[in-house]
Scaffold this motif. Structure first.
Motif, mmCIF file in Angstrom:
data_model
loop_
_atom_site.group_PDB
_atom_site.id
_atom_site.type_symbol
_atom_site.label_atom_id
_atom_site.label_comp_id
_atom_site.label_asym_id
_atom_site.label_seq_id
_atom_site.Cartn_x
_atom_site.Cartn_y
_atom_site.Cartn_z
ATOM 1 N N HIS A 41 20.205 -12.641 -8.886
ATOM 2 C CA HIS A 41 19.396 -11.512 -8.398
ATOM 3 C C HIS A 41 18.709 -11.877 -7.081
ATOM 4 N N HIS A 42 18.240 -13.104 -6.967
ATOM 5 C CA HIS A 42 17.608 -13.559 -5.716
ATOM 6 C C HIS A 42 18.609 -13.461 -4.558
ATOM 7 N N ARG A 46 18.644 -14.655 -12.723
ATOM 8 C CA ARG A 46 17.529 -14.641 -11.757
ATOM 9 C C ARG A 46 17.984 -15.221 -10.421
ATOM 10 N N ASP A 100 18.070 -17.758 -16.267
ATOM 11 C CA ASP A 100 18.011 -18.472 -14.991
ATOM 12 C C ASP A 100 19.179 -18.127 -14.073
ATOM 13 N N ALA A 107 17.508 -9.299 -14.996
ATOM 14 C CA ALA A 107 17.786 -10.707 -14.683
ATOM 15 C C ALA A 107 17.013 -11.546 -15.690
ATOM 16 N N SER A 164 15.428 -6.636 -11.396
ATOM 17 C CA SER A 164 14.806 -7.890 -11.830
ATOM 18 C C SER A 164 14.559 -7.878 -13.335
#
Length: 132
Positions: free
Chosen positions: A65-66, A62, A59, A56, A53
């Motif tokens: 990564h999610h 991220r 945006d 990341a 994280s």
């Protein structure tokens, strides 16, 4: 997730083999030093090398990564991944065994050709000495 174009070079694993599945192999040289890449690509490569994280940092990463974390937690995906990992290992082992056999065949062929060349050379010497 915002769609972003990444600067990457696409290579087919075997260019002479026709692939009909539309898949492409992308080689990411995360520690390359040649050429100019955008900060976005640099961030992406950093994330690909260490998918945390902390890496990341925008945006897109991220969101990515999610998805990665969600997939990691999915037991069914984990089982499929492990099965594919085992299959890949078996294929590599079979490939190594096949390559070992090919190497042995080539070594034996080379030894036969070397022995044949030595025999021809000896015959040539014998014939030369006979002519003198």
């Amino acid at each position: 997730m915002a769609e972003r174009k990444l600067e990457a070079t696409l290579y087919d694993a075997e260019p002479d083999v026709p692939y009909d599945d539309g898949a492409k192999t992308i080689f990411l040289y995360t520690r390359g030093t040649k050429g100019q890449v955008s900060e976005e690509v640099r961030q992406f490569l950093r994330y690909m090398e260490n998918s945390t994280s902390e890496n990341a940092v925008n945006d897109t990463l991220r969101d990515f990564h999610h998805i990665v974390e969600t997939v990691k937690k999915d037991r069914e995906v984990s089982v499929k991944y492990m099965k594919q990992f085992e299959r890949d290992n078996m294929m590599r082992a079979e490939g190594r065994e096949e390559e070992r056999k090919n190497t042995e065949r080539e070594h034996a062929r080379a030894e036969r050709e070397c022995a044949r060349a030595n025999a021809l050379e000896a015959e040539l010497k014998r014939l030369k000495s006979k002519m003198l």
